[in-house]
Design a protein around this motif. Structure first.
Motif, short mmCIF file in Angstrom:
data_model
loop_
_atom_site.label_atom_id
_atom_site.label_comp_id
_atom_site.label_asym_id
_atom_site.label_seq_id
_atom_site.Cartn_x
_atom_site.Cartn_y
_atom_site.Cartn_z
N MET A 1 0.91 -1.29 0.04
CA MET A 1 0.14 0.05 0.12
C MET A 1 0.85 1.37 0.00
N ARG A 4 1.43 2.44 -3.59
CA ARG A 4 0.14 2.92 -4.06
C ARG A 4 -0.07 4.39 -3.73
N PHE A 5 0.02 4.43 -2.28
CA PHE A 5 -0.35 6.02 -1.72
C PHE A 5 0.74 6.93 -2.27
N GLY A 50 1.75 7.28 2.96
CA GLY A 50 2.48 6.19 2.11
C GLY A 50 4.02 6.07 2.80
N TYR A 53 3.47 3.96 5.98
CA TYR A 53 3.06 2.47 5.61
C TYR A 53 4.51 2.06 5.09
N SER A 60 0.80 -1.70 6.64
CA SER A 60 0.38 -1.51 5.12
C SER A 60 -0.56 -2.56 4.64
N ASN A 61 -0.41 -3.70 5.10
CA ASN A 61 -1.13 -4.73 4.41
C ASN A 61 -2.17 -5.23 5.22
N ALA A 65 -5.58 -0.29 6.09
CA ALA A 65 -5.09 0.37 5.01
C ALA A 65 -5.84 0.29 3.62
N LYS A 66 -6.48 -0.90 3.47
CA LYS A 66 -7.04 -0.98 2.08
C LYS A 66 -8.30 0.15 2.09
N PHE A 69 -7.09 3.45 1.71
CA PHE A 69 -6.77 3.76 0.42
C PHE A 69 -8.27 4.17 -0.51
N TRP A 70 -9.28 3.30 -0.61
CA TRP A 70 -10.23 3.30 -1.31
C TRP A 70 -11.13 4.20 -1.01
#
Length: 124
Positions: A1, A4-5, A50, A53, A60-61, A65-66, A69-70
């Motif tokens: 993650m 991605r961030f 980010g 994380y 992060s995982n 975290a998901k 993000f979303w």
């Protein structure tokens, strides 16, 4: 993650800078609130998340975290597009979408806070 961030933060940074350039060139600062939110929530906050994380991989995982993000990356664009429509066209229906996006962003921040308190620990 973490990656991605950081990558999405850079996208928000480019959007924020381009919006700032447009406002400066047009001498029209009506969208300054949109500009500020994109830079603060999109660029600065996501970049810092980010980095956190990355420094604390255990945070992060996971589901938090998901969700962070979303919900942030759905909420922020919805809120900013609706705010832009509201400012430029005065379309009151946009107020509902501004609120929905805002709630998603707040939820995102709460998921981040829970994640940090549950998973970020000192290595000492």
């Amino acid at each position: 993650m973490a990656v991605r961030f950081i990558k999405i933060a850079v996208v928000y940074f480019v959007i924020g800078v381009l919006l700032g350039l447009y406002m400066s060139m047009a001498h029209d600062y009506a969208l300054k609130g949109v500009h500020v939110h994109i830079n603060l929530l999109g660029w600065a906050s996501f970049a810092l998340a980010g980095i956190i994380y990355h420094l604390f991989p255990s945070s992060s995982n996971n589901m938090y975290a998901k969700l962070h993000f979303w919900s942030g990356n759905i909420g922020l664009p919805v809120m900013m597009i609706a705010l832009t429509v509201l400012i430029l066209n005065g379309a009151e229906v946009a107020t509902v979408f501004t609120a929905i996006g805002g709630v998603l962003v707040v939820f995102s921040v709460i998921m981040f806070a829970i994640n940090v308190f549950m998973n970020v620990r000192s290595t000492n």
